[in-house]
Design a protein around this motif. Structure first.
Motif, PDB file in Angstrom:
ATOM      1  N   THR A  58      24.915   1.056   3.929  1.00  0.00           N
ATOM      2  CA  THR A  58      25.669   2.318   3.920  1.00  0.00           C
ATOM      3  C   THR A  58      24.753   3.536   3.898  1.00  0.00           C
ATOM      4  N   GLN A  59      23.443   3.314   3.875  1.00  0.00           N
ATOM      5  CA  GLN A  59      22.500   4.427   3.825  1.00  0.00           C
ATOM      6  C   GLN A  59      21.580   4.413   5.040  1.00  0.00           C
ATOM      7  N   GLY A  60      21.143   5.630   5.448  1.00  0.00           N
ATOM      8  CA  GLY A  60      20.255   5.772   6.592  1.00  0.00           C
ATOM      9  C   GLY A  60      18.935   6.387   6.190  1.00  0.00           C
ATOM     10  N   GLN A  61      18.321   7.081   7.102  1.00  0.00           N
ATOM     11  CA  GLN A  61      17.004   7.677   6.894  1.00  0.00           C
ATOM     12  C   GLN A  61      17.002   8.614   5.696  1.00  0.00           C
ATOM     13  N   ALA A  62      15.936   8.545   4.905  1.00  0.00           N
ATOM     14  CA  ALA A  62      15.823   9.389   3.726  1.00  0.00           C
ATOM     15  C   ALA A  62      15.635  10.849   4.117  1.00  0.00           C
ATOM     16  N   ALA A  63      16.079  11.744   3.253  1.00  0.00           N
ATOM     17  CA  ALA A  63      15.915  13.181   3.507  1.00  0.00           C
ATOM     18  C   ALA A  63      14.439  13.544   3.574  1.00  0.00           C
ATOM     19  N   GLY A  64      14.100  14.432   4.490  1.00  0.00           N
ATOM     20  CA  GLY A  64      12.731  14.910   4.609  1.00  0.00           C
ATOM     21  C   GLY A  64      11.825  14.067   5.483  1.00  0.00           C
ATOM     22  N   VAL A  65      12.299  12.912   5.936  1.00  0.00           N
ATOM     23  CA  VAL A  65      11.477  12.049   6.788  1.00  0.00           C
ATOM     24  C   VAL A  65      11.433  12.627   8.208  1.00  0.00           C
ATOM     25  N   VAL A  66      10.240  12.648   8.802  1.00  0.00           N
ATOM     26  CA  VAL A  66      10.067  13.100  10.176  1.00  0.00           C
ATOM     27  C   VAL A  66       9.384  11.980  10.960  1.00  0.00           C
ATOM     28  N   ASN A  67      10.033  11.542  12.036  1.00  0.00           N
ATOM     29  CA  ASN A  67       9.471  10.510  12.907  1.00  0.00           C
ATOM     30  C   ASN A  67       9.111  11.159  14.238  1.00  0.00           C
ATOM     31  N   PRO A  68       7.855  11.538  14.427  1.00  0.00           N
ATOM     32  CA  PRO A  68       7.477  12.249  15.655  1.00  0.00           C
ATOM     33  C   PRO A  68       7.494  11.338  16.874  1.00  0.00           C
ATOM     34  N   LEU A  69       7.787  11.945  18.008  1.00  0.00           N
ATOM     35  CA  LEU A  69       7.796  11.233  19.285  1.00  0.00           C
ATOM     36  C   LEU A  69       6.833  11.973  20.211  1.00  0.00           C
ATOM     37  N   ALA A  70       5.791  11.268  20.659  1.00  0.00           N
ATOM     38  CA  ALA A  70       4.732  11.909  21.441  1.00  0.00           C
ATOM     39  C   ALA A  70       5.204  12.278  22.840  1.00  0.00           C
ATOM     40  N   ALA A  71       4.613  13.338  23.369  1.00  0.00           N
ATOM     41  CA  ALA A  71       4.898  13.740  24.750  1.00  0.00           C
ATOM     42  C   ALA A  71       4.273  12.750  25.715  1.00  0.00           C
ATOM     43  N   ALA A  72       4.897  12.596  26.858  1.00  0.00           N
ATOM     44  CA  ALA A  72       4.356  11.752  27.922  1.00  0.00           C
ATOM     45  C   ALA A  72       3.545  12.616  28.880  1.00  0.00           C
ATOM     46  N   THR A  73       2.880  11.960  29.822  1.00  0.00           N
ATOM     47  CA  THR A  73       2.225  12.698  30.898  1.00  0.00           C
ATOM     48  C   THR A  73       3.145  12.668  32.113  1.00  0.00           C
ATOM     49  N   ALA A  74       2.714  13.267  33.184  1.00  0.00           N
ATOM     50  CA  ALA A  74       3.548  13.311  34.388  1.00  0.00           C
ATOM     51  C   ALA A  74       3.771  11.926  34.973  1.00  0.00           C
ATOM     52  N   THR A  75       2.848  11.004  34.709  1.00  0.00           N
ATOM     53  CA  THR A  75       2.948   9.676  35.327  1.00  0.00           C
ATOM     54  C   THR A  75       3.021   8.522  34.337  1.00  0.00           C
ATOM     55  N   LEU A  76       2.700   8.769  33.063  1.00  0.00           N
ATOM     56  CA  LEU A  76       2.675   7.689  32.072  1.00  0.00           C
ATOM     57  C   LEU A  76       3.588   8.010  30.893  1.00  0.00           C
ATOM     58  N   PRO A  77       4.202   6.988  30.267  1.00  0.00           N
ATOM     59  CA  PRO A  77       5.044   7.230  29.092  1.00  0.00           C
ATOM     60  C   PRO A  77       4.218   7.692  27.902  1.00  0.00           C
ATOM     61  N   GLY A 108       0.822  -1.202   0.000  1.00  0.00           N
ATOM     62  CA  GLY A 108       0.000   0.000   0.000  1.00  0.00           C
ATOM     63  C   GLY A 108       0.859   1.256   0.000  1.00  0.00           C
ATOM     64  N   THR A 109       0.566   2.159   0.922  1.00  0.00           N
ATOM     65  CA  THR A 109       1.307   3.429   1.010  1.00  0.00           C
ATOM     66  C   THR A 109       1.872   3.597   2.423  1.00  0.00           C
ATOM     67  N   PRO A 110       2.859   2.777   2.774  1.00  0.00           N
ATOM     68  CA  PRO A 110       3.420   2.862   4.131  1.00  0.00           C
ATOM     69  C   PRO A 110       4.218   4.146   4.335  1.00  0.00           C
ATOM     70  N   ALA A 111       4.473   4.461   5.622  1.00  0.00           N
ATOM     71  CA  ALA A 111       5.300   5.629   5.973  1.00  0.00           C
ATOM     72  C   ALA A 111       6.755   5.192   5.962  1.00  0.00           C
ATOM     73  N   PHE A 112       7.393   5.318   4.806  1.00  0.00           N
ATOM     74  CA  PHE A 112       8.776   4.861   4.669  1.00  0.00           C
ATOM     75  C   PHE A 112       9.741   5.765   5.426  1.00  0.00           C
ATOM     76  N   VAL A 113      10.698   5.127   6.079  1.00  0.00           N
ATOM     77  CA  VAL A 113      11.811   5.822   6.718  1.00  0.00           C
ATOM     78  C   VAL A 113      13.065   5.608   5.873  1.00  0.00           C
ATOM     79  N   VAL A 114      13.233   4.390   5.389  1.00  0.00           N
ATOM     80  CA  VAL A 114      14.336   4.024   4.491  1.00  0.00           C
ATOM     81  C   VAL A 114      13.754   3.160   3.368  1.00  0.00           C
ATOM     82  N   GLY A 115      14.149   3.431   2.129  1.00  0.00           N
ATOM     83  CA  GLY A 115      13.812   2.533   1.023  1.00  0.00           C
ATOM     84  C   GLY A 115      12.503   2.771   0.327  1.00  0.00           C
TER      85      GLY A 115
END
Length: 219
Positions: A163-182, A148-155
Motif C-alpha cells: 500500500t506504500q510507494g516511493q518515500a518522500a524526498g527520493v529523486v531517481n535521475p534519468l540520464a539524457a541520451a545522445t542523438a544516436t544512443l540511449p 551498507g548504505t544503499p540508495a533506498f527508494v522504498v523501505g
C-alpha cells in the motif's frame, strides 16, 4: 484742409499688402501638397522544434544492458523476474528493473508509484496484504544490494506493505541520451518478503503487484 476720405497713401498701401499676405496665407493652407515617402522592410523568422522524451525498460535477470529493452508503457508492462512461485514464511526474493531514455531523449526523473495489487485471498488471509517489499537503486540485485548504505527508494526504515510507494524526498535521475544512443540506465532492485510467522491460511494463494514508473523530463 480736410482729411482724405480713404486715408493716406501709405496706409492704403499697408492695407493692400496685408490683404495680399492674407491671400497668400489662405493659398498656402488650401493648396497644401502631400509628398510620398520612400519605404523599405526587414524580416526575421524563428524556427522551433520540441524535444524528445521516450523511455524503455529492461527486466532481464541478472540485469544486462544488452538484454531486451522494450517500451513497456501499458500495464502490466514488463514481468519482473522473481523466483516466487512457492514462497514460504521467511522467503525473500529479488528482481531487477532498469529504465533509460531512448536515443535523442532529454534528461528526466523517475518516480515509483504505489503498486496495484490483486490477490486470491481476503481479509486476514490475503497474500497481497501479507507481503512486504523494499526497493533500492543498484547495479546488482541480490541481498548484497541492501547492505551498507544503499540508495533506498522504498523501505529505508524497514520493509513496507504494497500500500506504500516511493518515500518522500527520493529523486531517481534519468540520464539524457545522445542523438544516436540511449541514455545510461537507472537501475532498481526489488526485494519482496513473506514475513516469518505468516498466516497458514495463505497457503496456495497467489498475488500480483504492478508498479508504475512515471518518468518526467527535466528540460
Amino acid at each position: 484742409m480736410g482729411t482724405h476720405r480713404y486715408g493716406t497713401p501709405a496706409r492704403m498701401g499697408f492695407r493692400r499688402l496685408r490683404a495680399l499676405l492674407a491671400g497668400a496665407l489662405a493659398l498656402g493652407i488650401g493648396g497644401s501638397v502631400t509628398l510620398a515617402a520612400w519605404t523599405d522592410s526587414d524580416f526575421a523568422t524563428g524556427t522551433f522544434g520540441a524535444s524528445v522524451f521516450v523511455t524503455e525498460s529492461n527486466v532481464t535477470k541478472p540485469y544486462s544492458a544488452s538484454g531486451t529493452w522494450s517500451t513497456n508503457d501499458v500495464a502490466p508492462g514488463g514481468a519482473l523476474v522473481f523466483t516466487a512461485t512457492a514462497m514460504s514464511p521467511g522467503t525473500v526474493v529479488y528482481a531487477p528493473f532498469a529504465i533509460r531514455g531512448k536515443a535523442a531523449s532529454v534528461a528526466g526523473e523517475v518516480v515509483l508509484g504505489v503498486p496495484s495489487v490483486t490477490s486470491s485471498g481476503t481479509g486476514s488471509a490475503d497474500l497481497g496484504a501479507a507481503l512486504r517489499y523494499r526497493v533500492v537503486r543498484s547495479a546488482s540485485c541480490d541481498a548484497s544490494a541492501f547492505t551498507g548504505t544503499p540508495a533506498f527508494v522504498v523501505g529505508s526504515d524497514g520493509a513496507k506493505p504494497f500500500t506504500q510507494g516511493q518515500a518522500a524526498g527520493v529523486v531517481n535521475p534519468l540520464a539524457a541520451a545522445t542523438a544516436t544512443l540511449p541514455g545510461a540506465p537507472t537501475q532498481f532492485c526489488f526485494e519482496v518478503t513473506l514475513p516469518a510467522g505468516a498466516n497458514s491460511a495463505l497457503q496456495g494463494q497467489t498475488a500480483t503487484a504492478t508498479w508504475q514508473f512515471t518518468a518526467t523530463s527535466s528540460s
